[in-house]
Write an enzyme that holds these catalytic residues in place. Structure first.
Site, PDB file in Angstrom:
ATOM      1  N   LYS A  69       7.988  38.510  32.195  1.00  0.00           N
ATOM      2  CA  LYS A  69       6.866  39.451  32.231  1.00  0.00           C
ATOM      3  C   LYS A  69       7.006  40.362  33.438  1.00  0.00           C
ATOM      4  CE  LYS A  69       1.849  39.819  31.798  1.00  0.00           C
ATOM      5  NZ  LYS A  69       1.999  40.819  30.729  1.00  0.00           N
ATOM      6  N   HIS A 118       2.434  33.200  33.292  1.00  0.00           N
ATOM      7  CA  HIS A 118       3.231  33.763  32.206  1.00  0.00           C
ATOM      8  C   HIS A 118       4.710  33.450  32.417  1.00  0.00           C
ATOM      9  CE1 HIS A 118      -0.347  36.183  31.184  1.00  0.00           C
ATOM     10  NE2 HIS A 118       0.210  36.266  29.998  1.00  0.00           N
TER      11      HIS A 118
END
EC number: 1.17.1.8
Length: 237
Positions: free
Chosen positions: A137, A133
């Site tokens: 995040k 990600h």
């Protein structure tokens, strides 16, 4: 439909764009915490929460107490999930939580369950999950990776749980990587000395997550109870 956006980062802005294109109205936008807003005086059909783990529980339950259904895609707060469900039921409200609202990911979930069932008993194969990600995040592993692991545990009698990075023999290892501007990639692999089997979902943008959240909000309006994304999709396809 009048929507409150709880969390106005990149996902919140993408949800706003899609909601407006689908002729909805955004009546409230907050960055993280709902406390400073008098939502009891506002007309809101559904709230969509993509805030941060520390704010999610309070955001969600404040909405329930004000008769506002909630669609939540925030991960990293699930230690309080059962308490949120209890409050939702007590207030006769409505709630959908999903680790991932993408239609493609939910199809990937079904494929993962099918493969896990087929691989149960194949002792030569070691299972592993990798997720990648963007660097913003805040939680690791991702909620989607945890959902994938939990699905495998349900089907695999020799796996009891998951663990980040290093795992015991009865655990599924999850590797979490953070790379700039990656919306989300998840890979489930089964590896033996002879060969490897992999399934992968790669998000090319946040559009899929945001569209799924808006579709879920449209579906949830005027309902009561606790639902999942599978409930939404079963009515769509």
């Amino acid at each position: 439909m009048k929507i409150a956006l709880l969390g106005y980062g990149k996902m919140g802005k993408t949800i706003e764009e899609i909601a407006l294109n689908r002729d909805h109205e955004i009546v409230l936008k907050i960055e993280e915490d709902i406390d400073t807003y008098e939502i009891d005086k506002m007309e809101i059909d559904v709230a969509i929460d993509f805030s941060v783990p520390k704010a999610a529980f309070k955001n969600i339950t404040t909405c329930f107490k004000n008769n506002i259904p909630v669609v939540c895609g925030t991960t990293g707060w699930l230690d309080d999930y059962e308490k949120a469900v209890e409050i939702c039921k007590k207030e006769d409200s409505a709630f959908i939580y999903a680790s991932n609202f993408s239609v493609g990911v939910n199809l990937f979930f079904e494929l993962n369950k099918k493969l896990a069932k087929m691989m149960n008993g194949m002792d030569d194969y070691a299972v592993e999950i990798e997720e990648i990600h963007h660097t913003q995040k805040q939680d690791a592993p991702s909620g989607t990776a945890i959902s994938l692991a939990q699905q495998i545990v349900t089907e695999n009698v020799k796996k009891n749980s998951w663990q980040l990075d290093h795992a015991a023999a009865d655990e599924i290892p999850i590797k979490a990587k953070r790379i700039e501007d990656v919306p989300g990639t998840h890979t489930v692999s089964y590896k033996s000395k002879i060969d490897s089997i992999e399934i992968m979902h790669t998000a090319n943008s946040r559009q899929g997550f945001a569209l799924g959240a808006v579709i879920a909000a449209e579906w949830l309006k005027d309902k009561k109870g606790i639902f999942t994304m599978q409930d939404v999709l079963s009515s769509q396809f």
